[in-house]
Design an enzyme around this catalytic site. Structure first.
Site, PDB file in Angstrom:
ATOM      1  N   HIS A   1      17.671  38.238  49.005  1.00  0.00           N
ATOM      2  CA  HIS A   1      16.493  38.856  48.391  1.00  0.00           C
ATOM      3  C   HIS A   1      15.735  37.901  47.475  1.00  0.00           C
ATOM      4  O   HIS A   1      14.575  37.561  47.720  1.00  0.00           O
ATOM      5  CB  HIS A   1      16.909  40.105  47.613  1.00  0.00           C
ATOM      6  CG  HIS A   1      17.583  41.156  48.438  1.00  0.00           C
ATOM      7  ND1 HIS A   1      16.933  41.831  49.448  1.00  0.00           N
ATOM      8  CD2 HIS A   1      18.854  41.659  48.400  1.00  0.00           C
ATOM      9  CE1 HIS A   1      17.762  42.703  50.000  1.00  0.00           C
ATOM     10  NE2 HIS A   1      18.927  42.612  49.377  1.00  0.00           N
ATOM     11  N   ASP A   2      16.360  37.493  46.383  1.00  0.00           N
ATOM     12  CA  ASP A   2      15.630  36.754  45.348  1.00  0.00           C
ATOM     13  C   ASP A   2      15.155  35.370  45.778  1.00  0.00           C
ATOM     14  O   ASP A   2      14.072  34.941  45.351  1.00  0.00           O
ATOM     15  CB  ASP A   2      16.475  36.648  44.083  1.00  0.00           C
ATOM     16  CG  ASP A   2      16.647  37.997  43.398  1.00  0.00           C
ATOM     17  OD1 ASP A   2      15.757  38.850  43.542  1.00  0.00           O
ATOM     18  OD2 ASP A   2      17.678  38.211  42.733  1.00  0.00           O
TER      19      ASP A   2
END
Length: 307
Positions: free
Chosen positions: A242-243
């Site tokens: 995600h990040d």
């Protein structure tokens, strides 16, 4: 031809396994000049997220980058329980050295406001990997400084995808819906990287093996971090990163399909707290809705393997 000057960035984060990968990617990217890291409670409590930021910098030999502790709780509601997915230490039990430099004495909000006011307007980008509490407080308490941000790129939300903490809610925005609403409604340029994209940048076991075999210290560390995801969940053949998509979008926006949507944030108390709604009366936000996943993974691997 001369090289472009590195872009001045601040990383706002709650490390977090995938936060850690994003931070290491940023450290491996000469396009970024990292002025500081500000921490927020999210994946785990503020003391641990701040410690983890310092540990990651120590591992990478970047004790020159200061760490400023930020918000310990959301703007107006209780904080979330720590995510078991990231382990008791927030980074899956992966061994990291102790910080070589203590956290700074100033609060993240104070430092960030002063830093922005001392730089040319629009010259600083914020890469936000956690709940948006620090940035919301900047918007609400120091609008003179907030308006000087060139752009915020934030991992958060879900548009057409199902949420990961509720039917429509994604963790970072759900953890502090009021903060998300304040940032979305502000005049600060905002790009969101939602689950619609991050679930399509997936690390496989083969990807982890390739990183491990490369011999590079950053690649090997990221391999261990991703492997800790696999160890925490059985029968998984891939994990979304995600990040790191925030850093990947900042580095190679051409890999992403970005549209402007008008959005509102649900600030209610129900299951949709933090959910995004496309609404003609909402605020304009640039939103990544598509990505070339294999190319994004390839960029991540190439950056890590050369360091």
């Amino acid at each position: 031809m001369p090289h472009a000057k590195p872009r001045l960035i601040v990383i706002d984060t709650d490390p977090g396994i995938d936060d850690a990968i994003g931070i290491l990617l940023a450290l491996a990217s000469p396009e970024f000049d990292i002025a500081g890291i500000t921490t927020v409670a999210g994946n785990i409590g503020i003391e641990t997220t701040t410690l983890n930021a310092g540990r990651l910098l120590a591992f990478a030999g970047r004790g020159d980058i200061p760490v400023f502790q930020g918000a310990a709780a959301p703007l107006s509601r209780p904080g979330p329980e720590p995510l078991n997915l990231h382990g008791e230490d927030g980074i899956g039990g992966v061994a990291l050295p102790a910080p070589t430099r203590g956290r700074e004495s100033r609060h993240a909000l104070e430092w960030l406001a002063e830093f922005l006011l001392a730089r040319p307007e629009g010259s600083v980008e914020v890469l936000a990997l956690g709940p948006l509490t620090n940035l919301a407080r900047l918007v609400l308490e120091r609008p003179d400084a907030a308006k000087r941000i060139g752009r915020i790129i934030a991992m958060g939300g879900a548009i057409h995808e199902r949420g990961n903490v509720g039917p429509r809610a994604e963790f970072n925005l759900w953890a502090d819906p009021e903060a998300a609403a304040a940032v979305v409604a502000s005049d600060v340029p905002l790009a969101l990287i939602p689950l619609d994209v991050t679930r399509r940048v997936r690390a496989t076991r083969e990807f982890v093996e390739a990183l491990s075999a490369s011999g590079g210290p950053l690649a090997a560390m990221v391999a261990r971090l991703i492997q800790s995801y696999f160890e925490s969940e059985t029968n998984r053949e891939s994990r979304p990163l995600h990040d790191p998509c925030v850093m990947l979008c900042a580095l190679a926006p051409e890999l992403f399909r970005i549209e402007e949507l008008r959005l509102t944030v649900d600030t209610g108390a129900g299951d949709d707290a933090g959910a995004l709604t496309i609404d003609g009366s909402g605020s304009p936000v640039h939103v990544a809705l598509g990505v070339d996943g294999p190319a994004a993974l390839d960029l991540l691997a190439r950056r890590l393997m050369r360091n």
